[in-house]
Motif scaffolding. Sequence first.
Motif, mmCIF file in Angstrom:
data_model
loop_
_atom_site.group_PDB
_atom_site.id
_atom_site.type_symbol
_atom_site.label_atom_id
_atom_site.label_comp_id
_atom_site.label_asym_id
_atom_site.label_seq_id
_atom_site.Cartn_x
_atom_site.Cartn_y
_atom_site.Cartn_z
ATOM 1 N N ARG A 331 33.804 43.531 42.112
ATOM 2 C CA ARG A 331 33.831 43.113 43.513
ATOM 3 C C ARG A 331 35.041 42.264 43.902
ATOM 4 O O ARG A 331 35.310 42.054 45.064
ATOM 5 N N ARG A 332 35.769 41.745 42.900
ATOM 6 C CA ARG A 332 36.977 41.006 43.251
ATOM 7 C C ARG A 332 38.201 41.844 42.896
ATOM 8 O O ARG A 332 38.080 43.027 42.623
ATOM 9 N N SER A 333 39.382 41.217 42.887
ATOM 10 C CA SER A 333 40.592 42.001 42.617
ATOM 11 C C SER A 333 40.980 41.880 41.148
ATOM 12 O O SER A 333 40.343 41.152 40.382
ATOM 13 N N GLU A 334 42.024 42.580 40.757
ATOM 14 C CA GLU A 334 42.429 42.621 39.350
ATOM 15 C C GLU A 334 42.710 41.223 38.795
ATOM 16 O O GLU A 334 42.360 40.923 37.655
ATOM 17 N N ALA A 335 43.300 40.359 39.623
ATOM 18 C CA ALA A 335 43.656 39.019 39.151
ATOM 19 C C ALA A 335 42.430 38.229 38.713
ATOM 20 O O ALA A 335 42.522 37.351 37.855
ATOM 21 N N ASN A 355 37.801 50.634 40.201
ATOM 22 C CA ASN A 355 37.515 50.599 41.622
ATOM 23 C C ASN A 355 37.289 49.129 41.972
ATOM 24 O O ASN A 355 36.178 48.623 41.888
ATOM 25 N N LEU A 356 38.393 48.442 42.321
ATOM 26 C CA LEU A 356 38.297 46.995 42.522
ATOM 27 C C LEU A 356 37.928 46.670 43.962
ATOM 28 O O LEU A 356 37.939 47.542 44.825
ATOM 29 N N LEU A 357 37.583 45.405 44.202
ATOM 30 C CA LEU A 357 37.151 44.976 45.532
ATOM 31 C C LEU A 357 36.082 45.915 46.082
ATOM 32 O O LEU A 357 36.119 46.353 47.222
ATOM 33 N N THR A 358 35.142 46.246 45.211
ATOM 34 C CA THR A 358 34.080 47.195 45.549
ATOM 35 C C THR A 358 32.749 46.653 45.046
ATOM 36 O O THR A 358 32.672 46.165 43.923
ATOM 37 N N ASN A 359 31.731 46.739 45.858
ATOM 38 C CA ASN A 359 30.427 46.229 45.443
ATOM 39 C C ASN A 359 29.336 47.257 45.724
ATOM 40 O O ASN A 359 29.250 47.774 46.828
ATOM 41 N N PRO A 360 28.495 47.569 44.725
ATOM 42 C CA PRO A 360 27.414 48.528 44.939
ATOM 43 C C PRO A 360 26.323 47.934 45.842
ATOM 44 O O PRO A 360 26.041 46.741 45.764
ATOM 45 N N THR A 361 25.742 48.776 46.680
ATOM 46 C CA THR A 361 24.633 48.309 47.522
ATOM 47 C C THR A 361 23.352 49.088 47.239
ATOM 48 O O THR A 361 22.264 48.638 47.554
ATOM 49 N N GLU A 362 23.496 50.272 46.656
ATOM 50 C CA GLU A 362 22.308 51.075 46.366
ATOM 51 C C GLU A 362 22.636 52.144 45.329
ATOM 52 O O GLU A 362 23.715 52.728 45.362
#
Lengths: 482, 292
Positions: A331-335, A355-362
């Motif tokens: 959910r955050r970036s590579e850093a 797949n960065l800056l990505t958060n699952p919801t379902e």
Amino acid sequence: MTHIRATAATLNGKEGLLIMETDVLKRIPISEQDPKARACNFDEVCLGYNEEEAVAEASRCLNCKNARCIQGCPVSIDIPAFVHEVSVKNFEKANSILSDASSLPAVCGRVCPQESQCEGQCIRGIKGDPVSIGKLERFVADWARENNIKPAPPTVKIDKKVAVIGSGPAGLTCAGELAKMGYDVTIFEALHEPGGVLVYGIPEFRLPKSAVVAKEIDNVRALGVKIETNVIIGKSTTIDELMEKESFDAVFIGSGAGLPRFMGIPGESANGVFSANEYLTRSNLMKAFDDDYDTPIRPGKKVAVVGGGNVAMDAARTALRLGADVTVVYRRSEAELPARVEEVHHAKEEGIKFNLLTNPTEILVDENGWVKGMKCVKMELGEPDESGRRSPVVIEGSEFEMELDTVIMSLGTSPNPLISSTTKGLEVNKRKCIVAEEEFGKTSKEGVFAGGDAVTGAATVILAMGAGKAAAHGIDDFLKSR
Amino acid sequence: MYEILKAQMLAENIYLMDVKAPRVAGSCLPGQFVIVKIDEKGERVPLTICDYDRTEGTVTIVFQIVGGSTARMSKLKAGDAFRDFVGPLGQPSELCKEPIDELKKKKILFVAGGVGTAPVYPQVKWLKENGVDADVIVGAKTQSLLILEDEMKAVAGNLYITTDDGSYVRKGMVTEVIKDLVKEQGHKYDVCIAIGPMIMMKFVCLLTKELDLPTVVSLNPIMVDGTGMCGACRVTVDGEVKFACVDGPEFDGHKVDFDQAMKRQQLYKTEEGRAYLKETEGDTHKGNCGNA
């Protein structure tokens, strides 16, 4: 790979001096299995230094008087001293310096985050590459193992019994230290193999089990430590029973942080959603990757690993080796990836997608209860939170779906309440971690000490070892004062 | 190593063994389970404790062949040993936590299906030892698959046997016997404990809900470590995710999501099947890097 070997080999030749002088700011490169080849096997990725390479790298050490690297080491290894012995090819002496401070040098040389510890403090690192302390430690430990050098059994015997719960890094270190002092130590392990996270969590390709871990454990046994597997403290027996009925004078709890977390999103109980703990345990401890073993694993064809820590990298690279197409979702970036830079680098080399800056919801589930995909949202970084990292914020309208058949949740772990809930007078905090003094691991219960992930929550192998070592001294003080 | 003191075939594919495991025998209670591992390469197989002898230090297990490891386990004899035997795991049966005087006031009905008869037995026996007579229904596919009949008879209040094919005593499912006892004969029960195949427990629970009879079930889902580490055994109870290994294995049957639990049991069907085929037919498959 061959190129690297050739460069290193010339160091001992006529041109050696020249290269050393011009390249002293750069570390001697380490040889590794080719990424394409290793993506299809479970053999160790890093091949380690050979003798020439190790000597050349050790010669880069400035042998600082006020060695900052030692302060960066949780078990305070006398780093300049052992590195110096490597540079003069006195490997046996180097090994004995390591063994004085660490019970598991072959493990630490492989899995410690040196870049933020010893190597992070190295003066060489100001203007160039720090000395490869970790790789040198590994070289020495491997050399000692290959030359069958065993630690000397303790010369003194103290007629006091100490029980150590858990045979992971904290427990093994605490047991080893106490045995060296002469105590009668028994480790109780819940699983059928000793080693804790070293055998169930960290994969073979990073830390070989029979070649490295088993041998380090043999060394702890050689100090006189007994290991009883298949004993679950809190179930098979309790700490109170160990002290009252089996006459243990002190107890160290190093039971780790074994409980997996899930996100709590819809579809998480579908078939094909695993905790990283389950996936890795099946592959590492139960050897499901090897056809000769009975335990099944469902490798998956299109796999998402949710999380960005070392465990996430381990799960992703295991799935890749089992034949899957793997994407890490974080959910955050590579850093902000909590995994070691080296692990992320290796994962990318092997073909893991991020797949960065990505958060699952379902988790999307088909009519038979199997995973068919995952709904996610894109995130952007907002203000820093308590941890100092910028906290991710959902981008409105960014929802999208990934097509998948397997999701591995790697969101961290917390301590198992089995022990704390069955031990009278043992204080825990609101995260269910055992409350213990940092200096010597003393808990709220007399004679009971604790350290490692059971106290801190999920952290690193070396921090657990540091805590195990500190608690051994705490236990020694406690038993001597009685 | 954990020595096998007795090994016996109870019915086709169903085996009983007494295993020397003093730590487990010294601390286990009815309702709990163990994990056994035959050898280096075997699976960790969770099995509900069928009986125990604290003085002898033995634990009795009953298992059915379902995969490669259990097939190999079935070939063990007295004198052989398991490499690993760990427990007790899970929570003891709720019954063990209630004051005996309270229990004596209760009418308890056990419903056992197939190999589920094994875990029901220690509970009925424990109650008998504490002066409580419980009624027991045992269902089997056919007479030859009925197990522990004499043992159960010795500890149960009333024992009602039924077979799916009518080959022994009566024909029909356990649910029909429950209906008979409660609706036709007017028996009143305070609690029902049902242990057997997931599908049986599901239908028992549907019926007892209708009859307003509180029902406890014992789940045996897929698991690896049995201490809460892997989360493979997660089951939804009353809308909440629980780990059967540490929160269970017994749960309020009226709140268990059986449909999900049954789907989760299918998870490794093909992989387990492969291990079993390899055991019976030799090395017929190879897996490497997804190119099998």
